[in-house]
Design a protein around this motif. Structure first.
Motif, mmCIF file in Angstrom:
data_model
loop_
_atom_site.group_PDB
_atom_site.id
_atom_site.type_symbol
_atom_site.label_atom_id
_atom_site.label_comp_id
_atom_site.label_asym_id
_atom_site.label_seq_id
_atom_site.Cartn_x
_atom_site.Cartn_y
_atom_site.Cartn_z
ATOM 1 N N GLY A 189 -3.580 -12.074 23.723
ATOM 2 C CA GLY A 189 -2.440 -12.241 24.607
ATOM 3 C C GLY A 189 -1.289 -12.920 23.894
ATOM 4 O O GLY A 189 -1.489 -13.612 22.891
ATOM 5 N N ARG A 190 -0.093 -12.710 24.428
ATOM 6 C CA ARG A 190 1.113 -13.315 23.851
ATOM 7 C C ARG A 190 1.769 -14.195 24.912
ATOM 8 O O ARG A 190 2.132 -13.713 25.987
ATOM 9 N N PRO A 191 1.914 -15.507 24.663
ATOM 10 C CA PRO A 191 2.492 -16.405 25.666
ATOM 11 C C PRO A 191 3.930 -16.040 26.019
ATOM 12 O O PRO A 191 4.734 -15.679 25.148
ATOM 13 N N VAL A 192 4.231 -16.147 27.314
ATOM 14 C CA VAL A 192 5.579 -15.867 27.840
ATOM 15 C C VAL A 192 5.894 -16.911 28.908
ATOM 16 O O VAL A 192 5.054 -17.729 29.272
ATOM 17 N N ASP A 193 7.114 -16.858 29.443
ATOM 18 C CA ASP A 193 7.486 -17.775 30.512
ATOM 19 C C ASP A 193 6.683 -17.477 31.775
ATOM 20 O O ASP A 193 6.214 -16.350 31.988
ATOM 21 N N LEU A 194 6.547 -18.474 32.629
ATOM 22 C CA LEU A 194 5.799 -18.305 33.868
ATOM 23 C C LEU A 194 6.382 -17.165 34.698
ATOM 24 O O LEU A 194 7.593 -17.084 34.908
ATOM 25 N N GLY A 195 5.510 -16.280 35.154
ATOM 26 C CA GLY A 195 5.935 -15.157 35.976
ATOM 27 C C GLY A 195 6.315 -13.929 35.202
ATOM 28 O O GLY A 195 6.547 -12.873 35.795
ATOM 29 N N ALA A 196 6.362 -14.016 33.867
ATOM 30 C CA ALA A 196 6.757 -12.873 33.043
ATOM 31 C C ALA A 196 5.566 -12.158 32.430
ATOM 32 O O ALA A 196 5.738 -11.165 31.726
ATOM 33 N N GLY A 197 4.361 -12.645 32.700
ATOM 34 C CA GLY A 197 3.169 -12.073 32.079
ATOM 35 C C GLY A 197 2.205 -11.470 33.072
ATOM 36 O O GLY A 197 2.580 -11.096 34.185
ATOM 37 N N ASP A 198 0.948 -11.412 32.680
ATOM 38 C CA ASP A 198 -0.083 -10.709 33.433
ATOM 39 C C ASP A 198 -1.089 -11.632 34.122
ATOM 40 O O ASP A 198 -1.997 -11.150 34.802
ATOM 41 N N VAL A 199 -0.950 -12.921 33.971
ATOM 42 C CA VAL A 199 -1.891 -13.860 34.577
ATOM 43 C C VAL A 199 -1.626 -13.948 36.084
ATOM 44 O O VAL A 199 -0.473 -14.084 36.496
ATOM 45 N N PRO A 200 -2.666 -13.891 36.929
ATOM 46 C CA PRO A 200 -2.473 -13.991 38.384
ATOM 47 C C PRO A 200 -2.200 -15.434 38.801
ATOM 48 O O PRO A 200 -3.033 -16.115 39.424
ATOM 49 N N LEU A 201 -1.009 -15.899 38.475
ATOM 50 C CA LEU A 201 -0.701 -17.317 38.641
ATOM 51 C C LEU A 201 -0.697 -17.763 40.093
ATOM 52 O O LEU A 201 -1.089 -18.897 40.405
#
Length: 242
Positions: A189-201
């Motif tokens: 995975g590649r870290p991104v800003d909150l809400g810009a990725g695929d993690v079900p935050l």
């Protein structure tokens, strides 16, 4: 829940640690998590006092803890830090049953001298061992806190919200990180800003609320602009009542 920033996020800033603390306060967060303090305890303490920020936890390498647990604990106690967290052990420590047992023994022995000891995961701790992850085996048998990094858990193929549910009794500080799934990235995975990725935050935050998690700590491993990432994270969290 209160919000904090892992100061590793700001490491590329050309600024001393007390200034980083003030930047976090200006961005609207409630606290900071240290990744070292560089021998500047007095100035850091002043920055915390001036801004009103708390410092719920700090990342400290296991070698430093094992060589001088009392001295390290006293240093961070003076800054109001409640939990010292081992931030990394290499993949060999979680590779199989024997390795996991040895790692649990090592952390368990250290927990006897470091109250509130925790462990922070990356992606390599999610080796499956007889129906559970090596990470779960280690923190349970060592009886230490789990500072779950939800971004790396997701990159490893785990369900971070379910992990929060399963280990609610040992999660007081949660690392809120978003990643874009990328099989070619070194960690999946590649870290991104909150809400810009695929993690079900949002599901993670729901689980964290149900688990009475005290702190969510924003971390971005490699932001293009750390201060913009801080502002973006604060806005994203504020939209969710944090």
């Amino acid at each position: 829940m209160q919000t904090a920033v892992q100061l590793y996020t700001l490491r590329s800033l050309d600024a001393p640690l007390p200034e980083m603390v003030r930047r976090v306060a200006e961005a609207g967060f409630d606290g900071v998590e240290f990744a070292g303090i560089g021998g500047d305890e007095s100035a850091v303490a002043d920055a915390l006092s001036d801004t009103g920020l708390a410092a719920p936890s700090a990342h400290v390498g296991i070698d430093a803890l094992e060589s001088d647990s009392r001295g390290v604990a006293e240093t961070y106690d003076a800054l109001g830090v409640d939990s010292l967290v081992v931030p990394y052990l290499d993949p060999d420590h979680f590779a199989d049953e024997d390795a996991a047992e040895d790692t649990a023994d090592r952390l368990g022995a250290l927990a006897g001298t470091v109250p509130g000891l925790g462990y922070h995961n990356h992606e390599h701790e999610f080796v499956e061992l007889d129906g559970e992850y090596a990470l779960e085996r280690v923190v349970t048998e060592a009886d230490v806190e789990l500072e779950l990094d939800v971004g790396w858990a997701h990159a490893a193929g785990a369900d971070p919200a379910s992990l929060v549910d399963r280990h609610a009794d040992r999660i007081e500080v949660l690392h809120l990180k978003d990643v874009v799934e990328d099989a070619d990235a070194p960690r999946g995975g590649r870290p991104v800003d909150l809400g810009a990725g695929d993690v079900p935050l949002d599901a993670v935050l729901d689980a964290a609320r149900d688990a009475s998690v005290e702190w969510v700590v924003f971390e971005h491993d490699d932001p293009d602009d750390p201060l913009e990432s801080l502002e973006s994270a604060d806005s994203w969290l504020a939209e969710r009542g944090l």
